[in-house]
Design an enzyme around this catalytic site. Structure first.
Site, PDB file in Angstrom:
ATOM      1  N   CYS A 270       0.821  -1.231   0.000  1.00  0.00           N
ATOM      2  CA  CYS A 270       0.000   0.000   0.000  1.00  0.00           C
ATOM      3  C   CYS A 270       0.843   1.264   0.000  1.00  0.00           C
ATOM      4  O   CYS A 270       0.734   2.095  -0.903  1.00  0.00           O
ATOM      5  CB  CYS A 270      -0.901   0.020   1.236  1.00  0.00           C
ATOM      6  SG  CYS A 270      -1.976  -1.375   1.362  1.00  0.00           S
TER       7      CYS A 270
HETATM    8  N1  SAJ Z   1       6.581   2.142   8.579  1.00  0.00           N
HETATM    9  C1  SAJ Z   1       7.605   2.892   9.143  1.00  0.00           C
HETATM   10  N2  SAJ Z   1       7.296   3.743  10.154  1.00  0.00           N
HETATM   11  C2  SAJ Z   1       6.021   3.873  10.631  1.00  0.00           C
HETATM   12  C3  SAJ Z   1       4.990   3.107  10.044  1.00  0.00           C
HETATM   13  C4  SAJ Z   1       5.296   2.244   9.028  1.00  0.00           C
HETATM   14  O1  SAJ Z   1       8.764   2.800   8.731  1.00  0.00           O
HETATM   15  O2  SAJ Z   1       5.804   4.656  11.563  1.00  0.00           O
HETATM   16  C5  SAJ Z   1       6.900   1.238   7.471  1.00  0.00           C
HETATM   17  C6  SAJ Z   1       6.617  -0.200   7.821  1.00  0.00           C
HETATM   18  O3  SAJ Z   1       7.759  -0.804   8.395  1.00  0.00           O
HETATM   19  C7  SAJ Z   1       6.287  -0.807   6.454  1.00  0.00           C
HETATM   20  C8  SAJ Z   1       5.653   0.347   5.696  1.00  0.00           C
HETATM   21  O4  SAJ Z   1       6.049   1.551   6.381  1.00  0.00           O
HETATM   22  O5  SAJ Z   1       7.458  -1.227   5.808  1.00  0.00           O
HETATM   23  C9  SAJ Z   1       4.116   0.274   5.657  1.00  0.00           C
HETATM   24  O6  SAJ Z   1       3.706   0.086   6.973  1.00  0.00           O
HETATM   25  P1  SAJ Z   1       2.161   0.316   7.432  1.00  0.00           P
HETATM   26  O7  SAJ Z   1       2.157   0.331   8.916  1.00  0.00           O
HETATM   27  O8  SAJ Z   1       1.582   1.482   6.734  1.00  0.00           O
HETATM   28  O9  SAJ Z   1       1.453  -1.037   7.031  1.00  0.00           O
HETATM   29  P2  SAJ Z   1       0.745  -1.477   5.698  1.00  0.00           P
HETATM   30  O10 SAJ Z   1       1.569  -1.349   4.494  1.00  0.00           O
HETATM   31  O11 SAJ Z   1       0.208  -2.823   6.009  1.00  0.00           O
HETATM   32  O12 SAJ Z   1      -0.423  -0.405   5.535  1.00  0.00           O
HETATM   33  C10 SAJ Z   1      -1.739  -0.820   5.777  1.00  0.00           C
HETATM   34  C11 SAJ Z   1      -2.615   0.252   5.182  1.00  0.00           C
HETATM   35  N3  SAJ Z   1      -3.946  -0.251   5.183  1.00  0.00           N
HETATM   36  C12 SAJ Z   1      -4.714  -0.025   4.093  1.00  0.00           C
HETATM   37  O13 SAJ Z   1      -4.319   0.588   3.121  1.00  0.00           O
HETATM   38  C13 SAJ Z   1      -6.077  -0.571   4.157  1.00  0.00           C
HETATM   39  C14 SAJ Z   1      -2.547   1.523   6.007  1.00  0.00           C
HETATM   40  O14 SAJ Z   1      -3.552   2.445   5.546  1.00  0.00           O
HETATM   41  C15 SAJ Z   1      -2.793   1.212   7.455  1.00  0.00           C
HETATM   42  O15 SAJ Z   1      -2.771   2.425   8.211  1.00  0.00           O
HETATM   43  C16 SAJ Z   1      -1.692   0.276   7.913  1.00  0.00           C
HETATM   44  O16 SAJ Z   1      -1.902  -0.950   7.192  1.00  0.00           O
HETATM   45  C17 SAJ Z   1      -1.794  -0.004   9.414  1.00  0.00           C
HETATM   46  O17 SAJ Z   1      -2.033   0.973  10.161  1.00  0.00           O
HETATM   47  O18 SAJ Z   1      -1.543  -1.148   9.778  1.00  0.00           O
END
Ligand code: SAJ
Length: 431
Positions: A270
């Site tokens: 995403c």
């Molecule tokens: N990440 C960081 N720092 C952060 C948060 C994330 O480096 O503070 C990195 C993670 O390690 C990862 C990437 O960013 O590599 C994405 O992480 P993510 O927490 O956004 O997880 P995703 O990719 O699973 O995003 C999904 C998304 N859900 C949908 O699109 C329906 C996102 O909108 C959600 O907010 C997220 O999950 C969630 O909160 O779990």
């Protein structure tokens, strides 16, 4: 009998096109609420597996899948003729990016063609696939309108962004508010009624285009804020400050602040992709989406920054990166998941390999992976593996690893995820 009545009487037949991590949980949610769901997917392997009652999606239990199928609430097929008997058709197919970072609508176009081929009077078609603003009204609508069919008379059309977060223990489909936007008002209202059957809160917006943009704002917001803290991490290193301490303290502010945390880059299906869909669209409108582009550059530069930090650590110890044994802990794109798609750990591993370091990894969730044309396997995290490494690199902080043991036994640790917080020892550095 019209759709409203059929929904109220639970007679409405739901069709879901694309049975992945979005479509399959959605199908099960409709089944739980008493609806009959016809699932469609182009993958014979997926459909055969589902028919044998085997779920390949984290949040769908195989025994529930078996139950729904034996109760004849759910059936999966690779044949699309069954679309004609559905009252609602929801398209949940992937929208990857091409190598040129342009949106690849192949799946949406193929799915829409099938829906158009079997379109029946009165059907409501909903697109859930994340895409750039304008896709539903400028691409899907004309395809469904072929042959003189008219929106609002012959069919209805809406967009509703998916908010499925695989493995989230708190938020599932029923308790995550669902945004819906129709190609016309009647479509918005019908889509609201459909989702109100399975979701506690449905949020109507003024158009399909607005609904498409809502999703992209949500994930661009994440990308930009992650980039901010990634830049902050680099600033803190120069200031001799601990970025994790600074963010944790900032997060005590009870209003007006939302913590994000730095890392070796961003991965998953995403956050790296969704902002690019918006950036691409904006460029076609001769508008430079500078925040999105800057965030992409900063986040995309973090793997190299992490490798530079390791190079400096080894160099300060009189060791060249070339020939050094680097053991990576955690290659999945986020903690406690086996998904390593687009994981920044892969970029770090390639950079280390190119610098002729001797790279191995340990990830309890990822037993094998393919990189630089070779099949790599997760090594056992033995005392010897830790002691013999010239540098241990924590890229994804799975909960299953004893980081105090890692610090105790390793000569050098570079921790990109603050997994070793509070474990001060010479040779341990954090991002
Ligand atoms: N990440 C960081 N720092 C952060 C948060 C994330 O480096 O503070 C990195 C993670 O390690 C990862 C990437 O960013 O590599 C994405 O992480 P993510 O927490 O956004 O997880 P995703 O990719 O699973 O995003 C999904 C998304 N859900 C949908 O699109 C329906 C996102 O909108 C959600 O907010 C997220 O999950 C969630 O909160 O779990």
């Amino acid at each position: 009998m019209n759709l409203r009545v059929r929904l109220r009487d639970k007679n409405a037949r739901i069709g879901i096109l694309g049975l992945g991590y979005v479509g399959l949980p959605l199908a099960m949610e409709f089944c739980r609420k008493g609806f009959h769901v016809s699932g469609f997917d182009v993958s014979r392997q997926r459909v055969d597996g589902l028919r044998r009652g085997r779920s390949y999606v984290l949040d769908v239990a195989s025994d529930e899948l078996k139950r729904m199928q034996s109760a004849r609430h759910f059936e999966a097929s690779t044949r699309f003729e069954g679309l004609a008997s559905c009252d609602v058709v929801i398209i949940c197919v992937q929208t990857p990016l091409r190598k040129t970072r342009e949106p690849d609508l192949t799946n949406i176009l193929a799915a829409t063609q099938e829906v158009a081929k079997h379109l029946r009077k009165g059907q409501l078609v909903i697109l859930e696939s994340t895409t750039f603003p304008g896709t539903t009204e400028e691409i899907v609508l004309p395809m469904l309108s072929k042959g003189g069919r008219k929106l609002g008379r012959d069919f209805f059309l809406a967009f509703s962004p998916e908010r499925v977060d695989p493995g989230n223990p708190t938020y599932g489909i029923s308790n995550t508010p669902k945004v819906v936007g129709g190609a016309d008002l009647a479509s918005t209202k019908l889509a609201q009624e459909v989702y109100s059957e399975i979701v506690d809160e449905v949020v109507p917006v003024s158009s399909a285009k607005a609904a498409e943009l809502v999703k992209l704002l949500e994930n661009s917001f994440r990308s930009v804020n992650i980039a901010l803290v990634n830049e902050m991490a680099q600033a803190c290193h120069r200031l001799g400050l601990d970025v994790w301490e600074v963010i944790t303290a900032a997060a005590t502010k009870p209003f007006g602040f939302m913590p994000f945390y730095p890392g070796p880059g961003i991965g998953g299906h995403c956050i790296p992709k969704d902002p690019q869909l918006l950036a691409w669209k904006m460029k076609t409108l001769d508008f430079e989406p500078r925040f999105i582009q800057l965030a992409t550059t900063i986040n995309g530069g973090m793997p190299r920054y992490a490798v530079e930090r390791i190079w400096t650590m080894l160099n300060d110890a009189g060791r060249a990166l070339s020939g050094s044994r680097v053991l990576i802990l955690g290659v999945a794109y986020k903690p406690n998941t086996s998904d390593y798609r687009e994981s920044p750990a892969l970029d770090v591993m390639v950079l280390l390999h190119e610098a002729k370091a001797n790279v191995s990894y340990h990830d309890p969730y990822v037993p094998h992976l393919e990189l630089w044309g070779r099949k790599l396997s997760s090594v056992k995290l033995t005392d010897q593996a830790l002691k013999s490494a010239d540098c241990v690199l924590i890229l994804t902080a799975h909960r299953d690893i004893d980081y105090a043991r890692v610090v105790r036994l390793s000569r050098r640790v570079f921790d990109a995820r603050n997994a070793t917080r509070g474990m001060e020892k010479a040779g341990v550095q954090r991002l």
